[in-house]
Design an enzyme around this catalytic site. Structure first.
Site, PDB file in Angstrom:
ATOM      1  N   ASP A 309       0.838  -1.208   0.000  1.00  0.00           N
ATOM      2  CA  ASP A 309       0.000   0.000   0.000  1.00  0.00           C
ATOM      3  C   ASP A 309       0.875   1.261   0.000  1.00  0.00           C
ATOM      4  OD1 ASP A 309      -2.322   1.451   0.043  1.00  0.00           O
ATOM      5  OD2 ASP A 309      -2.719   1.178   2.175  1.00  0.00           O
ATOM      6  N   GLU A 312       2.224   5.018  -4.177  1.00  0.00           N
ATOM      7  CA  GLU A 312       2.193   5.960  -5.329  1.00  0.00           C
ATOM      8  C   GLU A 312       3.504   6.727  -5.454  1.00  0.00           C
ATOM      9  OE1 GLU A 312      -0.177   5.588  -3.028  1.00  0.00           O
ATOM     10  OE2 GLU A 312      -1.533   4.426  -4.299  1.00  0.00           O
ATOM     11  N   ASP A 422      -8.814   2.908  -2.965  1.00  0.00           N
ATOM     12  CA  ASP A 422      -9.648   3.233  -1.807  1.00  0.00           C
ATOM     13  C   ASP A 422     -10.919   3.919  -2.283  1.00  0.00           C
ATOM     14  OD1 ASP A 422      -7.616   2.137  -0.411  1.00  0.00           O
ATOM     15  OD2 ASP A 422      -6.839   4.004   0.413  1.00  0.00           O
TER      16      ASP A 422
END
Lengths: 690, 690
Positions: A309, A312, A422
């Site tokens: 997670d 990015e 998400d």
């Protein structure tokens, strides 16, 4: 044929696996122009032209009419006009009156896709850095174009079979006891379950590869006990590494110089969950090897799956950004803050996260060259996934592990799956889940699914039930929700019996779904496709946005509107509608080609099987390993003989083979009914209509 | 019959105009319980029960399945899960297997409506202050229930006829020159236009009742020139009054003590566009009279219409809130800001606007008593509208003025219209526009419409074109957009010819639309209705969420999906589909009762006329005053004779009368065709099918 054109100085992103020599000249489909560093690719659109692809993005299966921007973003509140999500998947398929083609912009930086947004009759794609390889795949068949592209980028990641089971997840599972309780609540009610995702809560102060010793004191026993219940634990790993003297990962990375650095050579500090953190330079092979091996200690505790997670990478703020924000804030004190100043004031801290400035503050060492992060931003998540995958490969090269991540670009599809990011407990996100499936499949991401029930905001029981009815079909079937929102485990709701029944459909269809997934992965096909791929001559079918093809036999058309008791469905050919209430309770309704309203009560979900095809339905089970992959009821609407190629394998090693894995099921007419044959299979033709 | 029940100490909100004596005991439909100040009204729902009403809110026509909260809010970014919008309209209609009823919560404070949200089988309505009158209207017919309610709350506001023309608007029109240019661009292209809204830009430093003398130096000439072009200027008036010594409104209000005060008697300072501002206590009659008369100077310049804004009231921040935010911000300096602290940091300024604390900081003088603002929050906008309306009434008691506002509650419907709030250039907001029409009509708001094309964010040309195709039918038809977004005037787009053609449909239908509006207003009916009102026995029709009844003759079903070339429509009875491209270019297609896919290209919009009914279509014009209200083509699908009651009046005075205004059009069979008669009307039966 695939044609490659280079512009500027393209970097080797790792997206493609076949070398195509670059053409001289410019590609015929586009007008190419430059503006400073930028390169623009422009193409006229006729009123009927459509555009497919772009992977993880909002809006339609047909992407025409919006402005998208490939720039991996922690966009936890995405809406109709959001331009960037967690992944960058720069592959498009143009369906044009003047000839179809596919195009891949192999560019690791920001790319903007104005697809009839500024002007309805023009698509303009802009590479902001101007260094890229462009791959063009002309062709008539959309399916063929996509297959060629998929062969260019290499085989999609294949997870273990258990990962196709139902997975329960939540940001907020705070202790071993809580996990054991959740498993108990499922098993005691016979709600199927195969996995439990643990979010950042299991770590000690959000430090990667640690367990909070007071709440998760004995991971080995926990894992062992879970497996006895046929449940796998799936912990999260984040990209950022906490700055904390004495913390092994931090100390090692610091000592070896493995973290991303600023222009002056000092380490870049950004904040994520643990506060001040450092970011491994995953673009370096040695860093990947180091980080990948960190998974080994977790694997030693019996774990077999992970999710990556914040890659990015998400940045809550940087040191520099925070300082600047305080400075700006202090300057406003004592002013009469009117309209402009007020919005500015809110933006100081509202815009501090994931700011473009911060992404220009640090550098990578990529193929031996210093590259500023923003030039290769969209690679970061992919290379973290690759680090994890290669670490597991090294740990056990024949074993399949579950791995899925949030951020990605094309290339990452070879190393792991992704979830759809998400999302929110919105009905519109249920529909978005459906639309994203074929778009992601085109870009190589087969193992995917959305957070069922919605991540942020509170779900309602009808939304969760309807979403499960779509989730039944997505390879990753995970119920996930955020801390602070309504608890979302099935057993908490009045409608839990209906939800449980829908889950039995998942397990009943599992042999079929696994078979279609594996055939798509091994054959470089899409498991989910727009109707335009299968019915290119049918203009009505081509524009359908709320039905998609599933495997070679089926079409799905979930209900995605609150309070609805049915929906419209367009059938491009005769199909058999299976209206499921559970794996054992369903109606079979032959439906003719054309437009139909179909009644679907809240507890009912449809599956459409093409006339002339059939699918195998198993009895199901409460976990994947207990599903019988050899005994089926066959369901279909047949005229005479028909066959289905059922793929299966051990589900845990990498000894997959299309040749070895296929068992053919043959059906033929037998008086008024049908009889079925299949090697080592017990087949009940009771669900076949003539 | 209407039954009233009082709880706590209800305030006289002014919502109802008829006195109903309070019953003893509690209403039979609800379980009533108390928790501190709160009162809860709870009712079981069977799976098929539906709930209509709630006026301005997100989501379905059937409100079941969400949590709404009546609390007037400047929610310029509203989404699927938004609980509160600009208005509070506490009227619900329950359609139940156990008996229908309407219920009105006459409560000026916060009221929460949990309509099958927490638990799918229960509705729980909570009054947060516990002081309210509850009106219950049992009945079989949903139409009858609503009519009874509308009679209880009094006749809806009626605007001048010119206000039914097309209105162009934008936050950002910065000068006289710009306005003249916009009018020129419309007139030179023959794009119809009747009004131009000017936003806060025309004022001097956002001060109410001022003109920026350098950019709008001569309002009288401007108004005169505009009217020569048949265009009315419609300026905005905000609720907050700038704190500026020497500014007349501020000085007068200060001297006379007309502004809202804090508990200690000092003036409450909150910030809006001009920065520090004070808020007239519109709940006082003397303040209303004073403020209402301030419109007179503007009326003297020739203006005939206004829009009132920011009257929730919106509060960017209060003195106290800003101070506290700085204090909290300073405390975080030098910390390692991890997860919780970070979100807290963002919220300090992110949550400073419209904060619950600020709404508890000031007080009103209401019916001679001091009342803290939060107890009567939802009345503020209504009483500002009333101040303006009464000011205009005093200026010229027989003349109709255009007045519409952002914030409202039931009661405000007698004084002005409302727009549907600051929406977004989203396709989902186009659909929301449709769904809100019947909900608002039930609550008395007939003169309404949404910002066509969307206020915030950039529109696309296809979105604007499709939205105009719905806007054709809404009484308020305004294209409005925010500063900083793409300019949205029709003439800026490649598809302007299609848009202009759609506008001709508005002007062609204007006599019919005006007639149906006036009959609804004078007869306390809904111009827009859910299909459930007209086809209560048809369960499929009752659940339709994307078609609504318009007047007594028609049903509308706009296209609201990007790239769509048609849509599904359910016809509860035979209807004639008019597929309009312009007022002069359309197809007539008789369609049978049932489910249908209808083809609708981007430039085409449908209107469905019930079989046995017809409507009059005029030739249209480029402004309302030029529309011919006496010469029509009749369109319909008739079996034999039929009639239509066309209402008309002078459109500018208050001499309205159902009796005097109706001209009956009679149609009868004449061989293979029809002939039509109507006093003083020129009628062409060429659009009548047999």
């Amino acid at each position: 044929m695939i044609f490659r054109y280079d512009f500027g100085a393209p970097l080797d992103t790792g997206a493609v696996i076949r070398h195509i020599p670059a053409e001289k000249g410019v590609p015929g489909f586009f007008d190419v122009s430059r503006e400073g560093e930028k390169i623009r690719f422009s193409i006229a659109l006729s009123r009927d032209d459509m555009i497919f692809g772009l992977g993880q993005n909002v809006r339609g299966i047909n992407k025409r009419g919006h402005l998208y921007r490939s720039w991996n973003s922690d966009e936890f509140h995405h809406e109709e006009t959001t331009k960037s999500l967690y992944g960058s998947h720069n592959f498009l398929v143009f369906r044009r009156t003047e000839g179809n083609f596919g195009v891949f912009f192999d560019d690791p930086g920001a790319v903007e896709f104005d697809l009839g947004y500024t002007s309805a009759d023009r698509a303009v794609i802009t590479s902001e850095n101007g260094n890229l390889s462009l791959y063009i795949i002309p062709g008539d068949s959309l399916k063929e174009i996509v297959r060629s592209f998929r062969r260019l980028i290499g085989r999609s990641y294949i997870p273990p079979k258990w990962a196709f089971g139902y997975i329960q997840s939540r940001w907020g599972y705070a202790s071993e006891e809580e996990l054991r309780h959740i498993v108990h609540e499922h098993r005691s009610r016979h709600i199927p379950l195969d996995g439990l995702c643990v979010d950042i809560d299991y770590m000690e102060q959000y430090k990667d590869f640690t367990w909070n010793s007071s709440t998760f004191s004995d991971p080995v026993s926990l894992n062992r006990d879970m497996k006895e219940e046929h449940v796998r634990l799936i912990p999260i790993i984040d990209a950022g590494v906490k700055e904390e003297p004495g913390y092994e990962i931090y100390e090692e990375g610091l000592e070896r110089g493995y973290f991303c650095k600023k222009a002056d050579g000092s380490n870049f500090i950004g904040a994520v969950w643990p506060g001040r953190s450092l970011f491994p330079d995953f673009l370096r092979e040695d860093v990947r090897r180091w980080f990948g091996r960190k998974y080994h200690a977790l694997l030693d505790t019996g774990l077999e799956g992970f999710w990556n997670d914040m890659n990015e990478p998400a940045l809550f703020y940087s040191e520099e950004g925070l300082e600047e924000a305080y400075r700006q804030m202090d300057m406003t004190k004592g002013e009469n803050i009117g309209i402009d100043a007020f919005f500015g004031l809110r933006d100081i801290f509202g815009g501090i996260a994931n700011s473009p400035e911060d992404y220009r503050r640090f550098w990578h060492d990529f193929h031996g060259k210093k590259v500023r992060h923003d030039k290769v931003h969209n690679l970061y998540g992919c290379y973290m996934t690759r680090a994890a995958a290669e670490g597991m490969e090294e740990y056990d090269s024949d074993k399949r592990f579950l791995l899925f991540a949030r951020s990605s670009c094309i290339g990452a599809h070879r190393y792991g799956g992704i979830w759809q990011g998400d999302n929110t407990s919105w009905w519109s996100h249920l529909l978005m889940n459906l639309k994203m499936m074929p778009s992601l499949n085109m870009c190589g991401f087969l193992f995917t699914g959305a957070d069922i029930g919605g991540f942020s905001n509170n779900t309602t029981e009808d939304l969760l039930l309807r979403w499960l009815q779509l989730g039944v079909f997505t390879p990753l079937m995970r119920n996930h929700s955020a801390q602070g929102t309504r608890e979302q485990e099935i057993y908490r709701f009045g409608l839990q019996e209906d939800m449980k029944n829908i889950l039995t459909v998942r397990y009943g269809l599992l042999p079929y779904l696994y078979s279609e997934f594996m055939k798509a992965a091994l054959g470089d096909e899409c498991m989910f496709r727009p109707l335009a791929f299968d019915y290119p001559e049918d203009d009505l079918a081509c524009r359908i946005e709320d039905q998609v093809m599933l495997g070679d036999q089926c079409m799905i058309a979930p209900v995605y509107e609150q309070n609805a008791r049915g929906r419209y469905v367009y059938l491009p050919e005769d199909m058999l509608m299976v209206r499921f209430r559970s794996a054992e309770d369903y109606d079979l309704l032959p439906v003719k080609k054309g437009h139909h309203w179909v009644d679907l009560q809240l507890n009912e979900m449809p599956l459409f099987i093409r006339r002339g095809c059939f699918i195998p339905l198993s009895r199901g089970a409460e976990w994947v390993d207990a599903v019988d992959f050899s005994s089926f009821t066959l369901i279909g609407w047949l005229d005479d003989e028909a066959s289905y190629s059922l793929y299966d394998d051990d589900g845990c090693t990498k000894g997959w083979s299309l040749e070895a894995g296929i068992r053919r099921i043959e059906v033929s007419k037998n008086g008024d009914g049908f009889c079925a044959r299949g090697k080592e299979l017990a087949l009940d033709p009771g669900g076949l209509l003539g």
